[in-house]
Design an enzyme around this catalytic site. Structure first.
Site, PDB file in Angstrom:
ATOM      1  N   LYS A   1       0.834  -1.208   0.000  1.00  0.00           N
ATOM      2  CA  LYS A   1       0.000   0.000   0.000  1.00  0.00           C
ATOM      3  C   LYS A   1       0.867   1.256   0.000  1.00  0.00           C
ATOM      4  CE  LYS A   1      -1.652   1.516   4.104  1.00  0.00           C
ATOM      5  NZ  LYS A   1      -1.264   2.895   4.440  1.00  0.00           N
ATOM      6  N   ASN A   2       1.874   1.275   0.881  1.00  0.00           N
ATOM      7  CA  ASN A   2       2.642   2.515   1.044  1.00  0.00           C
ATOM      8  C   ASN A   2       3.627   2.759  -0.092  1.00  0.00           C
ATOM      9  OD1 ASN A   2       1.203   3.093   3.285  1.00  0.00           O
ATOM     10  ND2 ASN A   2       2.782   2.476   4.760  1.00  0.00           N
TER      11      ASN A   2
ATOM     12  N   ARG B   1      -4.352  10.820   4.482  1.00  0.00           N
ATOM     13  CA  ARG B   1      -3.271  11.810   4.527  1.00  0.00           C
ATOM     14  C   ARG B   1      -2.315  11.701   3.346  1.00  0.00           C
ATOM     15  NH1 ARG B   1      -2.464  14.202   9.188  1.00  0.00           N
ATOM     16  NH2 ARG B   1      -0.364  14.637   8.507  1.00  0.00           N
TER      17      ARG B   1
ATOM     18  N   CYS C   1      -4.534  13.495  13.235  1.00  0.00           N
ATOM     19  CA  CYS C   1      -4.538  12.059  12.931  1.00  0.00           C
ATOM     20  C   CYS C   1      -4.484  11.314  14.253  1.00  0.00           C
ATOM     21  CB  CYS C   1      -3.334  11.750  12.069  1.00  0.00           C
ATOM     22  SG  CYS C   1      -3.029  10.013  11.778  1.00  0.00           S
TER      23      CYS C   1
ATOM     24  N   ARG D   1       1.468  14.833  13.041  1.00  0.00           N
ATOM     25  CA  ARG D   1       1.862  14.596  11.652  1.00  0.00           C
ATOM     26  C   ARG D   1       1.824  15.854  10.778  1.00  0.00           C
ATOM     27  NH1 ARG D   1      -0.621   9.048   9.537  1.00  0.00           N
ATOM     28  NH2 ARG D   1       1.191   9.151   8.189  1.00  0.00           N
TER      29      ARG D   1
ATOM     30  N   VAL E   1       3.185  18.664   7.921  1.00  0.00           N
ATOM     31  CA  VAL E   1       3.766  18.450   6.580  1.00  0.00           C
ATOM     32  C   VAL E   1       4.809  19.526   6.275  1.00  0.00           C
ATOM     33  CG1 VAL E   1       1.844  17.159   5.581  1.00  0.00           C
ATOM     34  CG2 VAL E   1       1.817  19.661   5.501  1.00  0.00           C
ATOM     35  N   ASP E   2       5.366  20.147   7.338  1.00  0.00           N
ATOM     36  CA  ASP E   2       6.324  21.243   7.141  1.00  0.00           C
ATOM     37  C   ASP E   2       7.538  20.835   6.300  1.00  0.00           C
ATOM     38  OD1 ASP E   2       6.770  19.594   9.467  1.00  0.00           O
ATOM     39  OD2 ASP E   2       8.388  20.936  10.061  1.00  0.00           O
ATOM     40  N   LEU E   3       7.989  19.590   6.442  1.00  0.00           N
ATOM     41  CA  LEU E   3       9.192  19.178   5.699  1.00  0.00           C
ATOM     42  C   LEU E   3       8.897  19.034   4.203  1.00  0.00           C
ATOM     43  CD1 LEU E   3      10.555  16.501   8.200  1.00  0.00           C
ATOM     44  CD2 LEU E   3      11.190  18.901   7.995  1.00  0.00           C
TER      45      LEU E   3
ATOM     46  N   ASP F   1       5.184   0.798  11.904  1.00  0.00           N
ATOM     47  CA  ASP F   1       3.967   0.134  11.423  1.00  0.00           C
ATOM     48  C   ASP F   1       3.871  -1.334  11.869  1.00  0.00           C
ATOM     49  OD1 ASP F   1       3.276   2.480  10.210  1.00  0.00           O
ATOM     50  OD2 ASP F   1       3.765   1.846   8.172  1.00  0.00           O
TER      51      ASP F   1
ATOM     52  N   ILE G   1       8.735   7.274  16.522  1.00  0.00           N
ATOM     53  CA  ILE G   1       8.339   7.970  15.282  1.00  0.00           C
ATOM     54  C   ILE G   1       7.083   8.821  15.492  1.00  0.00           C
ATOM     55  CG2 ILE G   1       7.756   7.693  12.828  1.00  0.00           C
ATOM     56  CD1 ILE G   1      10.576   6.687  13.450  1.00  0.00           C
TER      57      ILE G   1
ATOM     58  N   ARG H   1      -8.332  -0.477   5.185  1.00  0.00           N
ATOM     59  CA  ARG H   1      -7.458   0.493   4.513  1.00  0.00           C
ATOM     60  C   ARG H   1      -6.135  -0.145   4.112  1.00  0.00           C
ATOM     61  NH1 ARG H   1      -7.022   6.208   7.326  1.00  0.00           N
ATOM     62  NH2 ARG H   1      -5.723   6.380   5.482  1.00  0.00           N
TER      63      ARG H   1
HETATM   64  C1  EPZ Z   1       4.633   6.928   6.097  1.00  0.00           C
HETATM   65  O1  EPZ Z   1       3.904   8.038   6.611  1.00  0.00           O
HETATM   66  C2  EPZ Z   1       3.672   5.779   6.045  1.00  0.00           C
HETATM   67  N1  EPZ Z   1       2.559   6.126   5.177  1.00  0.00           N
HETATM   68  C3  EPZ Z   1       3.185   5.440   7.453  1.00  0.00           C
HETATM   69  O2  EPZ Z   1       2.368   4.290   7.384  1.00  0.00           O
HETATM   70  C4  EPZ Z   1       4.392   5.120   8.325  1.00  0.00           C
HETATM   71  O3  EPZ Z   1       3.970   4.913   9.650  1.00  0.00           O
HETATM   72  C5  EPZ Z   1       5.386   6.286   8.293  1.00  0.00           C
HETATM   73  O4  EPZ Z   1       5.750   6.600   6.917  1.00  0.00           O
HETATM   74  C6  EPZ Z   1       6.662   6.022   9.047  1.00  0.00           C
HETATM   75  O5  EPZ Z   1       7.291   4.881   8.542  1.00  0.00           O
HETATM   76  C7  EPZ Z   1       2.704   6.030   3.854  1.00  0.00           C
HETATM   77  O6  EPZ Z   1       3.743   5.660   3.336  1.00  0.00           O
HETATM   78  C8  EPZ Z   1       1.523   6.364   3.013  1.00  0.00           C
HETATM   79  P1  EPZ Z   1       6.829  10.317   7.928  1.00  0.00           P
HETATM   80  P2  EPZ Z   1       4.498   9.501   6.529  1.00  0.00           P
HETATM   81  O7  EPZ Z   1       6.703  11.585   7.158  1.00  0.00           O
HETATM   82  O8  EPZ Z   1       5.253   9.666   5.263  1.00  0.00           O
HETATM   83  C9  EPZ Z   1       7.262  13.722  11.278  1.00  0.00           C
HETATM   84  C10 EPZ Z   1       0.489   2.948   7.897  1.00  0.00           C
HETATM   85  O9  EPZ Z   1       0.036   2.445   8.968  1.00  0.00           O
HETATM   86  N2  EPZ Z   1       7.098  14.695  10.159  1.00  0.00           N
HETATM   87  O10 EPZ Z   1       8.006   9.450   7.646  1.00  0.00           O
HETATM   88  O11 EPZ Z   1       3.393  10.440   6.823  1.00  0.00           O
HETATM   89  C11 EPZ Z   1       5.982  12.920  11.517  1.00  0.00           C
HETATM   90  O12 EPZ Z   1       5.068  13.624  12.313  1.00  0.00           O
HETATM   91  C12 EPZ Z   1       1.003   4.369   7.864  1.00  0.00           C
HETATM   92  O13 EPZ Z   1       0.512   2.335   6.820  1.00  0.00           O
HETATM   93  C13 EPZ Z   1       7.257  16.046  10.422  1.00  0.00           C
HETATM   94  O14 EPZ Z   1       7.535  16.476  11.557  1.00  0.00           O
HETATM   95  O15 EPZ Z   1       5.501   9.477   7.761  1.00  0.00           O
HETATM   96  C14 EPZ Z   1       6.534  11.680  12.161  1.00  0.00           C
HETATM   97  O16 EPZ Z   1       6.758  11.924  13.508  1.00  0.00           O
HETATM   98  C15 EPZ Z   1       0.731   5.144   9.106  1.00  0.00           C
HETATM   99  N3  EPZ Z   1       7.092  16.929   9.387  1.00  0.00           N
HETATM  100  C16 EPZ Z   1       7.885  11.473  11.460  1.00  0.00           C
HETATM  101  O17 EPZ Z   1       8.200  12.748  10.878  1.00  0.00           O
HETATM  102  C17 EPZ Z   1       6.814  16.514   8.110  1.00  0.00           C
HETATM  103  O18 EPZ Z   1       6.685  17.355   7.216  1.00  0.00           O
HETATM  104  C18 EPZ Z   1       7.889  10.420  10.334  1.00  0.00           C
HETATM  105  O19 EPZ Z   1       6.781  10.659   9.479  1.00  0.00           O
HETATM  106  C19 EPZ Z   1       6.666  15.139   7.865  1.00  0.00           C
HETATM  107  C20 EPZ Z   1       6.824  14.249   8.911  1.00  0.00           C
END
Ligand code: EPZ
Length: 426
Positions: A22-23, A99, A123, A128, A130-132, A313, A335, A405
């Site tokens: 999925k991811n 998301r 969430c 979560r 999206v600043d990065l 996950d 995380i 999902r």
């Molecule tokens: C991906 O989410 C996955 N989703 C998530 O899977 C997974 O848990 C996560 O990566 C971590 O491995 C998809 O791939 C669709 P991140 P993502 O950006 O990309 C912080 C599932 O159950 N962050 O790597 O949203 C964030 O808050 C889902 O299948 C910022 O601070 O995760 C978190 O603490 C849930 N600013 C950390 O980084 C940002 O702009 C990692 O998040 C972006 C992220």
């Protein structure tokens, strides 16, 4: 609303086919926006999130057609053609449901010079932000404002390649930046990027579409932007989280499973910890074979980390497993700040877990007992399925839409291996 009924205590024996990831699939579908030609994706899982991404692409004006499987392909096959994109706006109604919709931001901006994507909002598992995603796109010259709950991004002259170091590792922000850089003028150097297998899969697909990408899978990715991308065919990698979940399902029920299509290289750390906890996991010619080593499971500590560390996950599933082990285990989530929502539900099944901040101390015990429980997010819900498979008596899982999902035909896959599990439709 559907519920799932499990009569626990039956060991799982047999073979399970692992579905497409999925991811990995979600960013690959978004990547179709980068070209006016057809992107053909196979091994897509049939899941609610994939349907949501399809709906979003169609809302933007892309044509998405399910086509028959050809030789060498499996899973669901979609042909996505984004020549007729008529909107650059991803509406709140779709983004709030999923998301990962934010993954269309980079591709829309790179191809059309503008994008409007609703801010995802809160969430269940954490704030979560999206600043990065936004910072990486700004480094490539995008002008970004937030207006009325929407991210408005513009780059009228197009994006330019940039050197950008991520202050923390983010899977989604790495994906958005890669897709944007593929069509930016000049070279981009993205540092401290995510190294997840899903990132390498996206890089392979972008390269098949004509992009110049190097270094995916390491912590620095170099991308030389090109003027346009073309159509391609790509098969999605197997779902390592689904595979990891079934490894734990075999362990918790004292069963013996062969997971066809599972990749050892995607699961090294979880497998190392599962072995330490008392299971035998071996690579076969077409996947993985898992069973208990002799004797009970033993308490094993886990800390979640970005890949190649132990995936967040899989944390909830590992916790369910540890509730039935001999001795204690400390499970630390690094995380997401709120990813222990399964704990109160596991308590209802008799588990002994104490949460201190980002760590949970699990004291293992002989037996869980079936109960009516509620899913709060995707991985929390599957951890309750695992607990239900091992528990004495009946477990009823509510809010099954979370499970739908991310787990394709999970009841059918488990039932085929001896589980007593059925979906109760309201
Ligand atoms: C991906 O989410 C996955 N989703 C998530 O899977 C997974 O848990 C996560 O990566 C971590 O491995 C998809 O791939 C669709 P991140 P993502 O950006 O990309 C912080 C599932 O159950 N962050 O790597 O949203 C964030 O808050 C889902 O299948 C910022 O601070 O995760 C978190 O603490 C849930 N600013 C950390 O980084 C940002 O702009 C990692 O998040 C972006 C992220």
């Amino acid at each position: 609303m559907d519920r799932i009924l499990i009569r626990g205590g039956r060991p799982l024996f047999g073979d399970i086919d692992i579905s497409g990831s999925k991811n990995a699939a979600l960013p690959l579908m978004a990547a179709a926006i980068l070209t006016s030609e057809t992107l053909r994706l196979s091994n897509l899982p049939r899941l609610a999130d994939i349907a949501s991404m399809r709906r979003l692409l169609e809302t933007l004006g892309a044509e998405v057609v399910e086509v028959p499987v050809e030789d060498g392909e499996k899973g669901m096959v979609l042909e996505i053609q984004a020549s007729g994109v008529k909107s650059i706006r991803a509406p709140y109604d779709l983004v709030r449901k999923m998301r990962a919709s934010v993954l269309v931001l980079g591709p829309l901006l790179a191809r059309f010079g503008q994008a409007e994507v609703s801010l995802p909002g809160g969430c269940a598992i954490g704030t979560r932000p999206v600043d990065l995603h936004l910072k990486a796109l700004e480094a490539m010259g995008a002008q970004i404002t937030i207006e009325a709950g929407y991210i408005r991004a513009e780059a009228p002259e197009g994006l330019t390649g940039a050197d950008f170091a991520f202050p923390l590792v983010s899977v989604g922000a790495t994906e958005n930046a890669m897709m944007a850089a593929a069509l930016a003028a000049g070279e981009s150097r993205l540092v401290n990027v995510a190294r997840e297998p899903e990132i390498s899969d996206l890089a392979h697909c972008l390269v098949a579409m004509g992009a110049q990408v190097e270094g995916a899978g390491s912590d620095t990715i170099r991308i030389r932007g090109v003027g346009s991308l073309h159509g391609a065919r790509h098969a999605v990698i197997p779902d390592r989280i689904e595979a990891g979940t079934f490894l734990m399902a075999a362990a918790i029920t004292d069963g013996d499973l062969r997971l066809r299509g599972a990749e050892m290289a995607h699961l090294e750390r979880p497998i190392e910890l599962l072995r330490r906890a008392g299971t035998t996991v071996e690579e076969t010619n077409n996947g993985l074979h898992v069973k208990r080593t002799n004797g009970p499971l033993v308490g094993t500590d886990v800390m979640t980390e970005a890949f190649p560390g132990f995936a967040t996950d899989l944390q909830a599933q590992f916790m369910a497993l540890m509730t039935t082990a001999t001795g204690a285990s400390m499970i630390t989530e690094t995380i997401f700040e709120n990813r222990f929502m399964h704990v109160p539900e596991l308590h209802r099944m008799g588990a002994n877990i104490t949460v201190h901040g980002a760590s949970a101390l699990v004291r293992g015990q002989q037996k869980l007992t079936g109960a009516e429980v509620m899913a709060t997010d995707l991985r929390a819900s599957v951890s309750l399925v695992l607990a239900g498979l091992a528990a004495e008596g009946e477990t009823v899982l509510n809010r099954v839409y979370h499970l739908d999902r991310g787990y394709e035909r999970i009841e059918a896959k488990l039932a085929a291996c001896g589980a007593e599990i059925e979906r109760l439709t309201a």
